[in-house]
Design a protein around this motif. Structure first.
Motif, PDB file in Angstrom:
ATOM      1  N   PHE A 210       0.862  -1.181   0.000  1.00 35.80           N
ATOM      2  CA  PHE A 210       0.000   0.000   0.000  1.00 35.80           C
ATOM      3  C   PHE A 210       0.896   1.227   0.000  1.00 35.80           C
ATOM      4  N   GLN A 211       0.952   1.892  -1.126  1.00 34.49           N
ATOM      5  CA  GLN A 211       1.763   3.101  -1.256  1.00 34.49           C
ATOM      6  C   GLN A 211       0.861   4.267  -1.630  1.00 34.49           C
ATOM      7  N   ARG A 212       1.075   5.377  -0.960  1.00 33.78           N
ATOM      8  CA  ARG A 212       0.262   6.578  -1.161  1.00 33.78           C
ATOM      9  C   ARG A 212       1.195   7.764  -1.395  1.00 33.78           C
ATOM     10  N   ALA A 213       0.937   8.503  -2.467  1.00 31.56           N
ATOM     11  CA  ALA A 213       1.769   9.666  -2.773  1.00 31.56           C
ATOM     12  C   ALA A 213       0.886  10.811  -3.247  1.00 31.56           C
ATOM     13  N   GLU A 214       1.162  12.011  -2.773  1.00 38.10           N
ATOM     14  CA  GLU A 214       0.432  13.202  -3.196  1.00 38.10           C
ATOM     15  C   GLU A 214       1.299  14.008  -4.150  1.00 38.10           C
ATOM     16  N   ARG A 215       0.727  14.301  -5.302  1.00 39.05           N
ATOM     17  CA  ARG A 215       1.415  15.134  -6.285  1.00 39.05           C
ATOM     18  C   ARG A 215       0.406  16.106  -6.881  1.00 39.05           C
ATOM     19  N   GLY A 216       0.671  17.403  -6.699  1.00 35.55           N
ATOM     20  CA  GLY A 216      -0.273  18.403  -7.182  1.00 35.55           C
ATOM     21  C   GLY A 216      -1.593  18.281  -6.463  1.00 35.55           C
ATOM     22  N   ASP A 217      -2.686  18.240  -7.227  1.00 37.28           N
ATOM     23  CA  ASP A 217      -4.012  18.142  -6.610  1.00 37.28           C
ATOM     24  C   ASP A 217      -4.546  16.716  -6.617  1.00 37.28           C
ATOM     25  N   SER A 218      -3.674  15.728  -6.790  1.00 35.81           N
ATOM     26  CA  SER A 218      -4.102  14.335  -6.852  1.00 35.81           C
ATOM     27  C   SER A 218      -3.362  13.480  -5.833  1.00 35.81           C
ATOM     28  N   ILE A 219      -3.990  12.348  -5.487  1.00 32.20           N
ATOM     29  CA  ILE A 219      -3.390  11.333  -4.622  1.00 32.20           C
ATOM     30  C   ILE A 219      -3.275  10.051  -5.443  1.00 32.20           C
ATOM     31  N   TYR A 220      -2.111   9.440  -5.395  1.00 37.20           N
ATOM     32  CA  TYR A 220      -1.850   8.234  -6.175  1.00 37.20           C
ATOM     33  C   TYR A 220      -1.618   7.058  -5.223  1.00 37.20           C
ATOM     34  N   TYR A 221      -2.273   5.936  -5.543  1.00 39.35           N
ATOM     35  CA  TYR A 221      -2.149   4.735  -4.728  1.00 39.35           C
ATOM     36  C   TYR A 221      -1.657   3.569  -5.582  1.00 39.35           C
ATOM     37  N   ASP A 222      -0.737   2.798  -5.034  1.00 40.42           N
ATOM     38  CA  ASP A 222      -0.375   1.489  -5.562  1.00 40.42           C
ATOM     39  C   ASP A 222      -0.797   0.470  -4.517  1.00 40.42           C
ATOM     40  N   ILE A 223      -1.674  -0.455  -4.915  1.00 44.19           N
ATOM     41  CA  ILE A 223      -2.252  -1.402  -3.952  1.00 44.19           C
ATOM     42  C   ILE A 223      -2.156  -2.814  -4.510  1.00 44.19           C
ATOM     43  N   THR A 224      -1.723  -3.742  -3.665  1.00 41.92           N
ATOM     44  CA  THR A 224      -1.715  -5.157  -4.035  1.00 41.92           C
ATOM     45  C   THR A 224      -2.458  -5.958  -2.975  1.00 41.92           C
ATOM     46  N   PHE A 225      -3.545  -6.606  -3.405  1.00 45.86           N
ATOM     47  CA  PHE A 225      -4.303  -7.512  -2.546  1.00 45.86           C
ATOM     48  C   PHE A 225      -3.823  -8.946  -2.790  1.00 45.86           C
ATOM     49  N   GLU A 226      -3.791  -9.751  -1.744  1.00 48.97           N
ATOM     50  CA  GLU A 226      -3.523 -11.177  -1.867  1.00 48.97           C
ATOM     51  C   GLU A 226      -4.737 -11.948  -1.355  1.00 48.97           C
ATOM     52  N   ILE A 227      -5.170 -12.940  -2.131  1.00 52.54           N
ATOM     53  CA  ILE A 227      -6.416 -13.631  -1.813  1.00 52.54           C
ATOM     54  C   ILE A 227      -6.251 -15.130  -2.023  1.00 52.54           C
ATOM     55  N   ALA A 228      -6.669 -15.906  -1.048  1.00 50.32           N
ATOM     56  CA  ALA A 228      -6.819 -17.356  -1.181  1.00 50.32           C
ATOM     57  C   ALA A 228      -8.091 -17.733  -0.438  1.00 50.32           C
ATOM     58  N   CYS A 229      -8.982 -18.470  -1.079  1.00 55.46           N
ATOM     59  CA  CYS A 229     -10.282 -18.722  -0.453  1.00 55.46           C
ATOM     60  C   CYS A 229     -11.023 -19.820  -1.199  1.00 55.46           C
ATOM     61  N   ASP A 230     -12.034 -20.358  -0.526  1.00 56.64           N
ATOM     62  CA  ASP A 230     -13.003 -21.214  -1.193  1.00 56.64           C
ATOM     63  C   ASP A 230     -14.011 -20.325  -1.908  1.00 56.64           C
ATOM     64  N   LEU A 231     -14.431 -20.761  -3.090  1.00 58.40           N
ATOM     65  CA  LEU A 231     -15.383 -20.003  -3.900  1.00 58.40           C
ATOM     66  C   LEU A 231     -16.704 -20.742  -3.985  1.00 58.40           C
ATOM     67  N   TYR A 232     -17.783 -19.961  -3.928  1.00 60.72           N
ATOM     68  CA  TYR A 232     -19.134 -20.510  -3.992  1.00 60.72           C
ATOM     69  C   TYR A 232     -19.916 -19.772  -5.069  1.00 60.72           C
ATOM     70  N   TYR A 233     -20.823 -20.492  -5.721  1.00 65.43           N
ATOM     71  CA  TYR A 233     -21.734 -19.817  -6.638  1.00 65.43           C
ATOM     72  C   TYR A 233     -22.610 -18.869  -5.829  1.00 65.43           C
TER      73      TYR A 233
END
Length: 259
Positions: A210-233
């Motif tokens: 999770f990286q957050r950077a402010e430049r000018g009038d904007s905020i920039y995020y780099d995000i990586t989620f990790e997921i392992a799970c059982d899946l259901y319909y």
């Protein structure tokens, strides 16, 4: 920041049929559920989801092959059971932020999808309020490095994240048939896989970057989620059943929002 709710409206066409045979809607649902094949074409774009579903490599990414991206605020509104039609200007009951990789569409006008082309969603917990907040509030309030809470039968939408893989299919006998009848009415069915409706005793849902950077009038995020799970319909609360296992799931996204 563009504020909108990306809604997927599944048109249902009911046809009276013989008692011993499923109607056309049910036939289409069965076809769409049983013929989905998960696949992965590399190299991946900058924003992507990848993992193994029942041991099969699956991925989708942006920008690639006409995929689109929606990192946006969504809203929900309620209406009475006496008048279930949601009218313009209805009072919002909650709002959230979603990260979605969207497949190409057959027809931008009516939204019919390429058969078996998957959407991948991650949705933050909802804020219970009629107010729409700045986009960065949803990200800053709910996303952090480490383990996060997934929505479940015991965790509501105000406390947990939602993760879904969704795909659609034009109803049988297919797109060309309905397009010739009326190009503005292309009925479709859909299917959803989610961990949120079944057992989650062996679940991983976390943010590894999770990286957050402010430049000018904007905020920039780099995000990586990790997921392992059982899946259901999860397309019907009356037909929830186990599908299989997602392992090594990674959702990598980049978001730019106004301060």
């Amino acid at each position: 920041m563009k504020k909108h709710l990306l809604a997927f409206v599944i048109s249902c066409l009911y046809i009276i049929s013989c008692k011993d045979e499923p109607d056309l809607y049910q036939q289409s649902k069965i076809y769409c559920r049983e013929n989905m094949v998960f696949k992965c074409e590399r190299p991946l774009g900058e924003i992507y989801f990848e993992g193994k579903i029942n041991g099969q490599d699956f991925c989708t990414s942006y920008p690639k092959n006409g995929t689109r991206l929606s990192n946006a605020i969504g809203t929900m509104a309620t209406t009475s059971t006496e008048n279930p039609v949601l009218e313009a200007g209805a009072t919002r009951s909650s709002s959230f932020f979603s990260f979605i990789i969207i497949p190409p569409a057959i027809d931008e006008l009516n939204g019919a999808l390429e058969d078996f082309e998957p959407f991948v969603f991650i949705e933050t917990p909802h804020i219970k309020d009629s107010i729409i907040y700045p986009a960065h509030k949803y990200i800053d309030d709910f996303i952090k490095e480490g383990d996060l809470t997934m929505r479940s039968e015991d965790v509501d939408k105000y406390s947990g994240f939602d993760f879904r893989i969704h795909w659609g299919c034009v109803m049988l006998p297919g797109y060309d048939y309905y397009y010739k009848k009326d190009p503005y009415q292309i009925p479709a069915v859909g299917e959803i896989l989610t961990p949120s409706v079944g057992d989650q005793s062996d679940l991983t849902f976390r943010v590894s970057e999770f990286q957050r950077a402010e430049r000018g009038d904007s905020i920039y995020y780099d995000i990586t989620f990790e997921i392992a799970c059982d899946l259901y319909y999860g397309s019907s609360s009356k037909a929830i059943s186990y599908f299989g296992r997602l392992e090594d799931g990674v959702y990598r996204t980049m978001v730019a929002v106004k301060k």
